[in-house]
Design an enzyme around this catalytic site. Structure first.
Site, short mmCIF file in Angstrom:
data_model
loop_
_atom_site.label_atom_id
_atom_site.label_comp_id
_atom_site.label_asym_id
_atom_site.label_seq_id
_atom_site.Cartn_x
_atom_site.Cartn_y
_atom_site.Cartn_z
N LYS A 82 25.40 -20.38 -47.04
CA LYS A 82 23.92 -20.77 -47.07
C LYS A 82 23.13 -19.57 -47.58
O LYS A 82 23.43 -18.48 -47.17
CB LYS A 82 23.50 -21.13 -45.90
CG LYS A 82 22.42 -22.20 -45.73
CD LYS A 82 22.03 -22.81 -44.27
CE LYS A 82 20.74 -23.39 -44.24
NZ LYS A 82 20.54 -23.85 -42.93
O1 G3P Z 1 17.68 -27.28 -41.64
C1 G3P Z 1 16.62 -26.34 -41.40
C2 G3P Z 1 15.77 -26.23 -39.98
O2 G3P Z 1 16.71 -25.72 -39.14
C3 G3P Z 1 14.44 -26.18 -40.06
O3 G3P Z 1 13.77 -26.87 -39.29
O4 G3P Z 1 12.13 -27.64 -37.63
O5 G3P Z 1 12.61 -25.22 -37.71
O6 G3P Z 1 11.58 -26.65 -39.73
P1 G3P Z 1 12.47 -26.61 -38.62
#
Ligand code: G3P
Length: 218
Positions: free
Chosen positions: A83
């Site tokens: 990634k």
């Molecule tokens: O896959 C990306 C994710 O981990 C981000 O999620 O909710 O932190 O924006 P969030």
């Protein structure tokens, strides 16, 4: 549509494997830090537990550092997906990995133009962050649709991996937008299966059945 769990919590992962609904795992530095585990040990353990792509993210921001870290992560298991952040160096690293046959997930994508560049760099997956776009007042699902249109128009094979999904509605919208994959927290995975009418309907069926005085069927 592939469903990935967005977590580095091994217990949360293994608890959701029966049934074959989990197609892979995505992690990021925040999730690994939150788990308290060593990144290499945890990624290896996840790769052994789950038969599918496991995204493990580099923390270097320069090209050489990303290449070195990505190769070290990739050496852990055959199902590691490297990634990379959607930066100039991240895209250059992506191109190198594509030439080496190493699968990549280009993350932190917030615009269709960024997704186009990731596809041109040969990314295996690109991760548009729906929830974070909405946090800024933007149209996260519209972003997914735009990327789908562009990839279809030009025949890019990069898979759209909808990320930063925070509700079952988000996942449904990502599916309707034609995304190839969605990565979701374990809580959203559970919420996708549950429905109050399923619970109340089952309760009523079983109450009626118990009135017959008969037990189970075997
Ligand atoms: O896959 C990306 C994710 O981990 C981000 O999620 O909710 O932190 O924006 P969030």
């Amino acid at each position: 549509m592939q469903i990935f769990l967005d977590t580095a919590d091994l217990d949360a992962i293994t608890a959701r494997l029966p049934g074959g609904l989990v197609d892979g795992i995505t992690t990021n530095p925040s999730l690994i830090a939150q788990s308290g585990a060593d990144i290499f040990e945890r990624v290896k353990a996840i790769c052994e537990a789950v038969d599918g792509p496991i995204s493990a993210e580099v923390v270097a921001t320069d090209l050489d550092g990303m290449l070195a870290e990505g190769r070290k992560l990739r050496a852990l298991a055959d199902n590691v997906v490297v990634k990379l952040p959607l930066t100039r160096d991240g895209l250059t690293a992506c191109r190198t990995f594509a030439e080496e046959g190493t699968p990549t997930n280009v993350t932190l994508c917030f615009s269709a133009n960024q997704a186009l560049m990731a596809a041109k760099a040969g990314a295996t997956f690109v991760s548009p962050f729906v929830g974070r776009v909405e946090d800024m007042g933007g149209d996260g699902i519209g972003l997914l649709r735009d990327i789908r249109t562009i990839f279809d128009e030009y025949g890019y094979e990069t898979e759209i991996l909808a990320a930063s999904l925070r509700s079952p509605d988000h996942v449904q919208s990502a599916a309707l937008a034609g995304c190839d994959a969605a990565t979701i927290p374990p809580k959203v995975f559970d919420q996708m299966i549950k429905h109050p009418l399923t619970d109340s309907g089952l309760e009523a069926f079983l109450a009626d059945w118990s009135k017959t005085g008969r037990g189970g069927l075997v």
